[in-house]
Each structure stands twice: as structure tokens, then as C-alpha cells.
Design an enzyme around this catalytic site. Structure first.
Site, PDB file in Angstrom:
ATOM      1  N   ARG A 192      37.268   8.329  21.339  1.00  0.00           N
ATOM      2  CA  ARG A 192      36.377   9.609  21.354  1.00  0.00           C
ATOM      3  C   ARG A 192      37.041  10.602  22.351  1.00  0.00           C
ATOM      4  NH1 ARG A 192      35.598   8.226  16.820  1.00  0.00           N
ATOM      5  NH2 ARG A 192      33.497   7.628  15.841  1.00  0.00           N
ATOM      6  N   GLU A 250      36.860  18.645  19.586  1.00  0.00           N
ATOM      7  CA  GLU A 250      37.551  18.351  18.175  1.00  0.00           C
ATOM      8  C   GLU A 250      36.563  18.888  17.066  1.00  0.00           C
ATOM      9  OE1 GLU A 250      38.503  13.948  17.840  1.00  0.00           O
ATOM     10  OE2 GLU A 250      37.943  14.067  15.840  1.00  0.00           O
ATOM     11  N   HIS A 255      42.814  12.922  14.159  1.00  0.00           N
ATOM     12  CA  HIS A 255      41.848  11.891  13.780  1.00  0.00           C
ATOM     13  C   HIS A 255      42.280  10.990  12.585  1.00  0.00           C
ATOM     14  CE1 HIS A 255      37.448  10.593  15.215  1.00  0.00           C
ATOM     15  NE2 HIS A 255      38.286   9.482  14.784  1.00  0.00           N
TER      16      HIS A 255
END
Lengths: 316, 316
Positions: free
Chosen positions: B229, B258, B277
Site C-alpha cells: 500500500r 493513489e 496498482h
């Protein structure tokens, strides 16, 4: 009581590369002059190899994997009492690692992702692949191919190794389940091949081994990797396949022509990765040679058989 | 004599994904209606899970690795007689493979090489590195970290795994020689770390686990990979380190913020690789889930213990 340590000379590079000195000392020997040496680590060219060696020298380690030039220079016949070892196998690791890098970068769509300057998750999602469950055909099961196999299998890839004899590839690090196919039956692997790594020597027989026909049998997701010699792939046919997206892409550390000239289409095709024959740069070669020297000096000190002994009569 | 095959229902997706049907049939069971099923492969959301199940259903396979939402939705308490399994472990492989790709691409200088449109062998030579003999510290030894370890060791990398307890990482595919360090002693790994892969969960404790101080202890050749993360790395400190070349580079599949906004410096720094991602895209998730389902159906048919059994009382 004084210990008489095994003495290893390193020549002709002066000062000797520190990595080599460290390897010798780390293996339990000392670095000394050739006049008093038990063995010689040679870092130079065939034509510079000493024409005479002290009688104390029982072993000479050469700095190359292929030693044809030393054979042609008469090095072995000049020293019939000396055991010679090559660096065969020492330089394969870095090239195999490079092939794995190129393949993974291709399969996981890195070239397009690297060019992006905005977050395009949905656009990229369908293009990100994996080696898991895929079949990678390695053409050429010499040092590089054999080094690559144990790097691929933990990724869940199935490996088909192609060699001249079709004799099953084996070795310490070769996992079970690797299929071996002889070169003359190469045609039958394409239907169950996902990706191809070319790692075979360049000979008259292997020229354009991957041509228009072979490329036409691959999948739109297939990557073709070449870490051997440019001539093994028909460049024009490859450019056609890449331009038409009939394959996924190509990762080439070697090209034909080489160096690849400015303006060549391979430089700008979005599904081509070119590295300028740098899969085994000098500093990694030296480090790998030092590892090989360390292992062989340890064996020499212990009186064990050396690695990569040269059959001096046959020259390999 | 008619064989009474084990019947597996797949719901609620209709038609059921073909990969799942193939996995069930390949494992020796048949796909049928829930009313007559011995087990249920659930592909939907927690809130849609059936409130009642036929008495014949003895096992339910859930589609997620983390099953807190199923616990919160009361799915387990509603079906006390059913054994539940999660997809824990199934989705780690693709993320680990992505981490390896980012690390290899960085270490072997792929970003600069991909941008080149001319043959620059001498310029690139000194920058091409290898994982051989290097130490890779994996922060987080959960599914992803444990999947990554056996991919790294055949490359000759030494692995340090960091987990909360410091209890040695073990498992079928974990080779000997992996060092495990507890998170609270993370500070002592930096001096012998070459590269870092962040694969730990995002918690209050792991926020900015990699900050200016940690980055300052790395080497000019070190790559920092994040597939966990974005919040685990202090983005501003990372941009500073990348701008000043105090580390080799960063490969990030996750970012903070993000999605990474347009114009963010990470998009254009030459030593940063950003993937949006996408290390585990939907088609790879489905394929991995199908593999997991196939393995568990085979176990169910054979009467063997299932993989990833959920402790329904505790909810994990």
C-alpha cells in the site's frame, strides 16, 4: 610449526583485480609471485600466456568460457604437465537473469507502463500477464539455458528445453518436469509454446532458426527473447510480426545487424525491448569469474577435482 | 452401476466463469444446481450470500483472501454446519511476480535502456546490475512475501524477511538460509540490505515505515519496490531520494496518493517505475481463484482436509 600455504599467482594484470585476490585468500590460499606459485590464475590474452612456467605450477585457470583461442595459440601443448580449467558456466548466470528480466517485463506490459504519465489502471489491466502456467521454450540448453530453467520454474512456468541431441537436460539445479526436445523436432513445440527464449550458439544451422514460419505459429501474447546472437532470428520477419501484433513482443539483447543502427524500426516499436548486448557487463563478468576462481582454489587447496577442466588434447 | 459424482454449485455468476467450471470438472466433480449440491463455490458479494443453504451443502468456498466482510455480514453464523474456505494465498503469486519484475527491471537498468533510440553499450554497461549475491529485504512475510522468497533465491539473492513476530518464515517452498527479523528491529537490517520490497499490510504502525531515515541508510544502487500500500512509504522522502540519486530507484505498483495525480514528479523521474496498482488484474485473479478451487475440489472429492479453512468463530 609454520604452515606452508598454497600459493596462487594472478597474472598478467598488475595490480591484480582485488576481487580475484579476495577470492583466492577467501578460499584459503595466498597470492604470490609466479616463480613460487602452485597455480596460475590467468587474466590475459592467449598470445600473452607464458611460454614457460615454473615446475611448481600444476594448475592454470583461464579467464574465458570458450577456450578455442588458447588451443589455437598452442597454450596447452606448451604445458603438457599443467591442468587447465576454463571459466565455462561462470558467465551464464547474468545472461539468464537478463533473459528472465526481459521476459517478465514483456509479459507484464512494462514498456507501455513505463511510457505512461497518467494513471491508466483499466487500460493496462487486460494486458498484464503472468508466467504462471505458461510454457516457455528455451532454444539452446547450454550454460545460459540451464541457468535460466531454475529461475523460471518457481514462477510456475513449464519449460521445454531444445538441444541438438534431445538428451534430457539434467543437472544439480534442474527441476523435474523439464521436457527436452531435439532441434530437428523444433516444429512440434510451437503449438504448445507461450514464450520463446533463444539461447543457442550461432552456427550455419541456427541462422534464422526463428523466422516468419516459426513466428506465425506463436500467439498474440507470445514474447520472443534473444540473449544469444542476432543471426538466430530473421529480423525482417520479426519486425513484421511486431508491427502486425501477431506476437506480443520481443526482448532483444542481441540484434542483426549489431549494433542496431540509428533509425531502425526496432528502436521505436512499442512492443520491442532492446538492450545493447549488455546482459553480461564487465563488472559482472569479473565478479562471476572471481566466484569461479574462489570455488576452484578451494577445491585445489582441498585436493578435490577442479570445475571446468579442459580436455587439452581436444581443446574444449 | 452408476457413479454418484460429487456435485458443486457455482453461484451467483450466471453463466459460471468457464475457468471455474473447468477447474471443478478437472478435479473430478460435476457442476450442478445448488439444490442438489454437496458444495458451493461463491463468486459474489457477502450481502448476496444465500441466507439458507440445502442440507446437502457441506462446504462453501469464498472468493476473497480477506473475509472480514463475510464475517461482518453474518455469513458464518447463518450456516454453522458448513465448512468455509477462503482464497487466502491464491492471489499472492501474481503480486510477487510483479515485485520480482519491478526489481529486476530496476537492477538491470531497464528504464533508461527502454528510452534509448541508439546503441549505447558502453554508457549502459556500468549501470547493469544483478541480484546475484545481493541481499533483498522483504518487509512483510505474509502471502506475497512468502511467494516472493522462492522466486528470489534461484537468482542467487540472499533474503531477509521482516515480520511482526520475528518467528522464522517457513513453508513448503521456503528455502533454507532465509533470515527473519522482527519489525521492531528493522533498523538493524539496513546496513546489510541491497534492495527492499515492501509487502506488509497497511496499519497505523506501518505508515511511513520507509521514510527519510530508512532511505538514507540504503545504497546508491538500492531499489525500493512497493507492492503493498502506498502509505507504507513516505512519498516526499522517496521523491527526494530519487531526485538526489541517493538510492538507485523505486518500482511502485501502489502510491500515496493513489491514483497518482497527473503531473506528480514520480511520473517523470528517470529512476522511478510506476504501474497503476495492476499487479493482480481481474483475469489473473480469476485464473488464480480457479487454481485454488480446483485444488480444493480435488481435496473435497478425496475426503482430504481443505486449504485455507476459515475459523468461522474468529472470522479469519
Amino acid at each position: 610449526m609454520q604452515e606452508s600455504a598454497t600459493t596462487i599467482a594472478i597474472a598478467p594484470d598488475q595490480p591484480a583485480p582485488r576481487l580475484l585476490e579476495k577470492a583466492v585468500v577467501g578460499a584459503g590460499a595466498r597470492v604470490g609471485e609466479l616463480a613460487e606459485a602452485d597455480a596460475l590464475i590467468w587474466t590475459g590474452k592467449p598470445r600473452d600466456f607464458p611460454s614457460t612456467l615454473p615446475a611448481s605450477v600444476r594448475w592454470a585457470q583461464l579467464p574465458a568460457a570458450g577456450i578455442e583461442d588458447f588451443f589455437d595459440a598452442g597454450v596447452f601443448t606448451a604445458h603438457p604437465a599443467v591442468q587447465f580449467t576454463s571459466a565455462a558456466g561462470a558467465f551464464s548466470h547474468s545472461v539468464a537473469e537478463h533473459a528472465l528480466m526481459l521476459l517478465l517485463a514483456g509479459v507484464r506490459y512494462l514498456p507501455e507502463q513505463l511510457r505512461a504519465t497518467s494513471w491508466q489502471q483499466r487500460e493496462f489491466f487486460p494486458h498484464v500477464g503472468s508466467l504462471r502456467g505458461k510454457t516457455v521454450t528455451i532454444v539452446g540448453a547450454g550454460g545460459i539455458g540451464r541457468a535460466l530453467i531454475p529461475m523460471l520454474t518457481p514462477l510456475g512456468a513449464h519449460v521445454i528445453a531444445v538441444n541438438r541431441s534431445g538428451r534430457p537436460v539434467s543437472g544439480d539445479n534442474i527441476p523435474a518436469g523439464v521436457e527436452t526436445v531435439p532441434t530437428d523436432q523444433l516444429a512440434r513445440v510451437w503449438s504448445h509454446t507461450d514464450h520463446v527464449v533463444v539461447a543457442a550458439p550461432a552456427t550455419a544451422q541456427t541462422r534464422h532458426l526463428i523466422g516468419a514460419d516459426e513466428l506465425s505459429r506463436l500467439k498474440p501474447s507470445s514474447w520472443v527473447i534473444n540473449v544469444a546472437r542476432g543471426s538466430l532470428i530473421d529480423t525482417d520477419a520479426l519486425v513484421d510480426a511486431l508491427t502486425g501484433n501477431s506476437i506480443g513482443g520481443a526482448g532483444l539483447d542481441v540484434t542483426d545487424p549489431e549494433p542496431l543502427p540509428d533509425g531502425h524500426p526496432l528502436w521505436t516499436l512499442p512492443n520491442a525491448i532492446i538492450t545493447p548486448h549488455d546482459s553480461n557487463p564487465p563488472q559482472l563478468r569479473l565478479a562471476a569469474f572471481a566466484d569461479h576462481v574462489g570455488a576452484n582454489v578451494a577445491r585445489f587447496v582441498a585436493g578435490e577435482p577442479l570445475e571446468a577442466i579442459i580436455d587439452t588434447a581436444r581443446g574444449y
